[in-house]
Scaffold this motif. Sequence first.
Motif, PDB file in Angstrom:
ATOM      1  N   LYS B  45      -2.929   9.918  -8.942  1.00 45.69           N
ATOM      2  CA  LYS B  45      -1.854   9.020  -9.403  1.00 45.69           C
ATOM      3  C   LYS B  45      -0.513   9.743  -9.444  1.00 45.69           C
ATOM      4  O   LYS B  45       0.527   9.131  -9.205  1.00 45.69           O
ATOM      5  CB  LYS B  45      -2.208   8.439 -10.769  1.00 45.69           C
ATOM      6  N   GLY B  49       2.967   8.753  -7.447  1.00 48.87           N
ATOM      7  CA  GLY B  49       4.100   8.361  -8.292  1.00 48.87           C
ATOM      8  C   GLY B  49       3.737   7.297  -9.320  1.00 48.87           C
ATOM      9  O   GLY B  49       4.613   6.764  -9.995  1.00 48.87           O
ATOM     10  N   LEU B  50       2.449   6.967  -9.421  1.00 51.89           N
ATOM     11  CA  LEU B  50       2.051   5.999 -10.450  1.00 51.89           C
ATOM     12  C   LEU B  50       2.178   6.647 -11.829  1.00 51.89           C
ATOM     13  O   LEU B  50       2.477   5.985 -12.812  1.00 51.89           O
ATOM     14  CB  LEU B  50       0.611   5.525 -10.229  1.00 51.89           C
ATOM     15  N   GLU B  63       2.935   8.624   5.953  1.00 50.97           N
ATOM     16  CA  GLU B  63       2.491   7.377   5.339  1.00 50.97           C
ATOM     17  C   GLU B  63       1.254   7.677   4.482  1.00 50.97           C
ATOM     18  O   GLU B  63       0.390   8.446   4.901  1.00 50.97           O
ATOM     19  CB  GLU B  63       2.098   6.453   6.491  1.00 50.97           C
ATOM     20  N   TYR B  66      -3.730   4.129  -0.385  1.00 47.46           N
ATOM     21  CA  TYR B  66      -4.444   4.461  -1.625  1.00 47.46           C
ATOM     22  C   TYR B  66      -5.562   3.469  -1.886  1.00 47.46           C
ATOM     23  O   TYR B  66      -5.380   2.257  -1.757  1.00 47.46           O
ATOM     24  CB  TYR B  66      -3.416   4.430  -2.766  1.00 47.46           C
ATOM     25  N   PRO B  68      -7.648   2.597  -5.076  1.00 48.28           N
ATOM     26  CA  PRO B  68      -7.892   2.882  -6.496  1.00 48.28           C
ATOM     27  C   PRO B  68      -9.346   2.663  -6.870  1.00 48.28           C
ATOM     28  O   PRO B  68     -10.093   1.991  -6.137  1.00 48.28           O
ATOM     29  CB  PRO B  68      -6.995   1.886  -7.225  1.00 48.28           C
ATOM     30  N   LYS B  86      -0.133  -7.068   3.325  1.00 45.71           N
ATOM     31  CA  LYS B  86       0.246  -5.668   3.543  1.00 45.71           C
ATOM     32  C   LYS B  86       0.985  -5.517   4.873  1.00 45.71           C
ATOM     33  O   LYS B  86       2.000  -4.818   4.953  1.00 45.71           O
ATOM     34  CB  LYS B  86      -0.999  -4.769   3.505  1.00 45.71           C
ATOM     35  N   ALA B  88       2.635  -7.873   6.464  1.00 43.95           N
ATOM     36  CA  ALA B  88       3.947  -8.542   6.373  1.00 43.95           C
ATOM     37  C   ALA B  88       4.943  -7.672   5.624  1.00 43.95           C
ATOM     38  O   ALA B  88       6.112  -7.578   6.003  1.00 43.95           O
ATOM     39  CB  ALA B  88       3.787  -9.894   5.683  1.00 43.95           C
ATOM     40  N   ALA B  89       4.461  -7.024   4.560  1.00 43.89           N
ATOM     41  CA  ALA B  89       5.368  -6.192   3.753  1.00 43.89           C
ATOM     42  C   ALA B  89       5.898  -5.002   4.546  1.00 43.89           C
ATOM     43  O   ALA B  89       6.985  -4.511   4.266  1.00 43.89           O
ATOM     44  CB  ALA B  89       4.642  -5.712   2.499  1.00 43.89           C
ATOM     45  N   ARG B  90       5.123  -4.543   5.512  1.00 43.95           N
ATOM     46  CA  ARG B  90       5.540  -3.364   6.280  1.00 43.95           C
ATOM     47  C   ARG B  90       6.007  -3.715   7.687  1.00 43.95           C
ATOM     48  O   ARG B  90       6.239  -2.819   8.500  1.00 43.95           O
ATOM     49  CB  ARG B  90       4.355  -2.379   6.383  1.00 43.95           C
ATOM     50  N   LEU B 127     -11.264  -3.275  -0.057  1.00 41.99           N
ATOM     51  CA  LEU B 127     -10.384  -2.174  -0.473  1.00 41.99           C
ATOM     52  C   LEU B 127     -10.318  -1.089   0.599  1.00 41.99           C
ATOM     53  O   LEU B 127      -9.260  -0.515   0.862  1.00 41.99           O
ATOM     54  CB  LEU B 127     -10.891  -1.559  -1.783  1.00 41.99           C
ATOM     55  N   TRP B 130      -8.131  -2.315   3.207  1.00 38.82           N
ATOM     56  CA  TRP B 130      -6.750  -2.181   2.720  1.00 38.82           C
ATOM     57  C   TRP B 130      -6.233  -0.755   2.998  1.00 38.82           C
ATOM     58  O   TRP B 130      -5.104  -0.545   3.429  1.00 38.82           O
ATOM     59  CB  TRP B 130      -6.722  -2.502   1.223  1.00 38.82           C
TER      60      TRP B 130
END
Lengths: 265, 221
Positions: B45, B49-50, B63, B66, B68, B86, B88-90, B127, B130
């Motif tokens: 974490k 940066g969490l 790149e 993660y 979790p 994911k 779309a965000a990138r 996951l 992901w």
Amino acid sequence: MALMRFTFTEVFHHRAYQLMMLACLLLPWLMLVPMSLFLLDLGKVLADLLFTTEHMMLAGFVFFMALPLMARDIEQKVCHLLLSVPMSRSTYLLSRYLGMAAAMLPLTGLLLLSSAAAFVFVAYQWPDYTTLDLAWGVPLGEMLLLLPYLALLGALFLIVVLASGSSESMVFLFSVWLLSWSVPPVLEALMRPEVAAKMPHGLFVLVQALEYMLPDLSSARLSLDVAHAHWPAPEMLLAYACEHLSYAGIALILAMLRFERRDLA
Amino acid sequence: MLRVEGLGKRYGRRWALRRASFEIRKGEAVGLLGANGAGKSTLIKCLLGLLRPSEGQVHLATEASYLPEQPQLPGALSPLAMLRFKCAARDWPREWAESALQASGLAQAAWERPLRQCSKGMQQRVLIAWTLCGPDSKLMLLDEPMSGLDALGRAEILSLFQQRKDSGSAILMCSHIVPDMVRLCDRVLLISGGLIREEIALSDHSLVEAEMLEERLVRWQ
């Protein structure tokens, strides 16, 4: 924008949200039943009932959809996944907020459409008993009632990033909601000339300052005015909109500042 | 790909992680092995940066994705919707979502099923998808990636990670399943009480090495 769409889609696919949309379609028609008991002025009663329904729907959305979703994000590590896309914490919060705010629009819109149809029906069936000017009164009133809930949603974001879990968030949000409904009318009553005259000057200034600062989320007076076709002055409406949007903005900015520094364990 | 220098995290007066320094190069898999509460998840974490590190520095030159440990996935959405978000965000091609799901071994029939209807094993594969979604060469930070998978599923996923490793990705994995770690990793960092106690290079990835790791782990507890 991607997370905003994701949030909207997530809310939209939620069973409870779909039921709320169905309720928004049906309730205006169901309300014709209790409304028929008040044959003196059907329009005003219908408007009152519709505003009440909107309060219920939006409060239900904030408490039972937005709050669990945000609390789950933080407690159950969904935000870890989303932040690892990667995106900044501020972008994450803002996108979540905008997505949820956008999800309130279909509820209001459906309620509006359905209530307009119900009102046209009432006006057609019982024209002598219908006096409210539907063309602008009810739609605008419904849109104005949305604003306090945007502020409440902002408060929710602030509470969720400060609180340690969903129960704590629920307690604090409920307290904020309750206080914002109950305190402003009390302060307003204290500001009346006959009461103010008997008050020490220092206390009066304090009450006045509090009255200016605290948001009135109930919108009770506005609803009442609109339901009775008494239009507030445009500058009052502007002030009302600015007040609530400012509270939403301030709460959101504070939430972002806090969230930037928070450890996500 | 990743360089960590003197990383530490303190909660009040208690150090959960202290003076962690290591490096992970391209195409390398490193395991983080330690008992519960040793500081493995804290380390990962901090890298992401969490958690805000109390000391030290992280240099990440690529790149990172993660995985979790057991997050609750958005139940109303489908695996495909999650992966497409994911992409779309990138601004990645939408097809990468399908490729990642395919690679994760999730049955195609489940791609559009709400996640609340997916079993724990299926959710774990989502996951993994992901984590895999994205460019080939990257750093993958995996926190208990085999959780909820049966033996066959674990073998499949391990060979998938091995392929990614061969194509240039770097992996940092923490797991309690020592044989899995031995099969995949080139080095293992033994962590205990928030400190990296030993760095052990693995050569033949055999059960003997797994037993040796378990012995060392017990010794540090």
